[in-house]
Motif scaffolding. Structure first.
Motif, PDB file in Angstrom:
ATOM      1  N   UNK A  54      47.626  35.824 -14.905  1.00 23.06           N
ATOM      2  CA  UNK A  54      46.658  36.312 -13.810  1.00 23.06           C
ATOM      3  C   UNK A  54      46.189  35.734 -12.975  1.00 23.06           C
ATOM      4  N   UNK A  55      45.178  34.961 -13.366  1.00 21.08           N
ATOM      5  CA  UNK A  55      44.155  34.400 -12.283  1.00 21.08           C
ATOM      6  C   UNK A  55      44.306  33.621 -11.456  1.00 21.08           C
ATOM      7  N   UNK A  86      45.198  33.989  -7.525  1.00 22.02           N
ATOM      8  CA  UNK A  86      44.881  32.875  -6.774  1.00 22.02           C
ATOM      9  C   UNK A  86      46.124  32.307  -5.286  1.00 22.02           C
ATOM     10  N   UNK A  87      47.224  32.194  -5.669  1.00 25.88           N
ATOM     11  CA  UNK A  87      48.511  31.958  -5.344  1.00 25.88           C
ATOM     12  C   UNK A  87      48.386  33.257  -4.682  1.00 25.88           C
ATOM     13  N   UNK A  88      48.662  34.022  -4.866  1.00 25.36           N
ATOM     14  CA  UNK A  88      49.308  35.610  -3.985  1.00 25.36           C
ATOM     15  C   UNK A  88      48.483  35.303  -2.781  1.00 25.36           C
ATOM     16  N   UNK A 114      46.757  26.732 -18.635  1.00 23.52           N
ATOM     17  CA  UNK A 114      45.564  26.876 -17.533  1.00 23.52           C
ATOM     18  C   UNK A 114      45.508  27.314 -16.346  1.00 23.52           C
ATOM     19  N   UNK A 115      44.737  28.554 -15.610  1.00 23.62           N
ATOM     20  CA  UNK A 115      45.513  28.913 -14.578  1.00 23.62           C
ATOM     21  C   UNK A 115      44.936  27.623 -13.464  1.00 23.62           C
ATOM     22  N   UNK A 122      50.148  44.538 -13.709  1.00 23.30           N
ATOM     23  CA  UNK A 122      50.458  42.782 -14.161  1.00 23.30           C
ATOM     24  C   UNK A 122      49.933  43.212 -15.166  1.00 23.30           C
ATOM     25  N   UNK A 123      48.950  42.993 -15.685  1.00 22.09           N
ATOM     26  CA  UNK A 123      48.097  42.796 -16.475  1.00 22.09           C
ATOM     27  C   UNK A 123      48.370  43.214 -17.840  1.00 22.09           C
TER      28      UNK A 123
END
Length: 284
Positions: free
Chosen positions: A119-120, A124-126, A157-158, A247-248
């Protein structure tokens, strides 16, 4: 006549023992930090000074003893100056261990940590419109697809997920495959769906996600490079523009509380909502 053990083992003796153990532990940790550095040679030099001080006291070498006493008086300041890099490194090491332990305690279930890292990374990418394709294995194996990419076998890891999908890097083009709680591969190829009902505005990344979900029970998280929207595919279907909470909840339903899933889980609700909107659109 009975012996009074209480006169020996008092609370003060217990505190003294704890005090000694703490000092021993700190000294042991210090030795671990400096054992492979140049500071160990300095520590050997300090040991030589201590031996000289003991000998000067025993044999009453007054001049040498005076010099040793003067050195010892300033030793605390000297140690702080000489061992400054090692002390800083040791404090950093201690802090990292404490915070790592906290993070591990925060997630009782390893799958919960996986969900939060995904999710993190997706958030970030979105926000920066970095395209991403993350496929998570369930019951059906994804090894066949993982073999088409670059093997990583790395912890999730994110930061790693973000770095993989940064544009114009060797691994950004393709899918990340997650198996057994770790990133098995990156830049993996997924089968493209030929479903004519997939909206035309969706590109290859989304079609690959749907294609994998048609052949396996994997869940795939897709981040759109064009819109920054987050989508999820499962069992040949796609849900678009998911919020962080949606999403979570979707990932938690499958990987954390999968055994308690019912028809009321969020994926069912989202798919039902998608069908209703599709039917309403068709009626128009």
């Amino acid at each position: 006549m009975s012996f009074d053990w209480s006169s020996i083992f008092t609370f003060q003796h217990l505190f003294n023992l704890i005090d000694i153990l703490i000092v021993w532990f700190l000294f042991y940790q210090l030795l671990k930090v400096i054992r492979h550095t140049k500071a160990i040679n300095i520590l050997n030099g300090i040991f030589v000074f201590i031996v000289i001080k003991i000998l000067s006291s025993v044999f009453r070498l007054e001049t040498i003893d005076w010099i040793m006493n003067s050195i010892i008086q300033w030793s605390v300041v000297g140690v702080l100056i000489i061992f400054q890099p090692e002390i800083r490194r040791g404090l950093e090491h201690l802090g990292q261990r404490l915070f790592t332990a906290k993070k591990q305690q925060m997630y009782a279930n390893p799958m919960e940590e996986m969900v939060e890292e995904i999710i993190d990374a997706s958030k970030y990418m979105a926000k920066r419109r970095i395209g991403a394709l993350i496929s998570i294995e369930q019951e059906q194996s994804l090894t066949e697809f993982a073999k088409t990419g670059i093997s990583l076998n790395a912890a999730i890891s994110s930061q790693l997920l973000i770095n993989i999908f940064i544009p114009n890097t060797p691994l950004h083009d393709g899918a990340v495959i997650i198996q057994d709680g770790e990133i098995t591969s990156a830049a993996s190829f997924l089968p493209l769906s030929e479903n004519p009902d997939i909206p035309k505005e969706l590109g290859t990344r989304h079609r690959a996600a749907v294609g994998l979900s048609e052949q396996t029970d994997a869940i795939t998280v897709v981040v759109s490079e064009e819109t920054g929207g987050i989508s999820l595919t499962y069992h040949g279907r796609i849900i678009r523009d998911l919020s962080e909470d949606e999403l979570r909840q979707s990932l938690q339903d499958h990987f954390i509380v999968a055994e308690e899933q019912s028809e009321s889980n969020i994926l069912s609700r989202l798919f039902a909502k998608e069908e209703k909107e599709s039917e309403a659109h068709d009626d128009e």
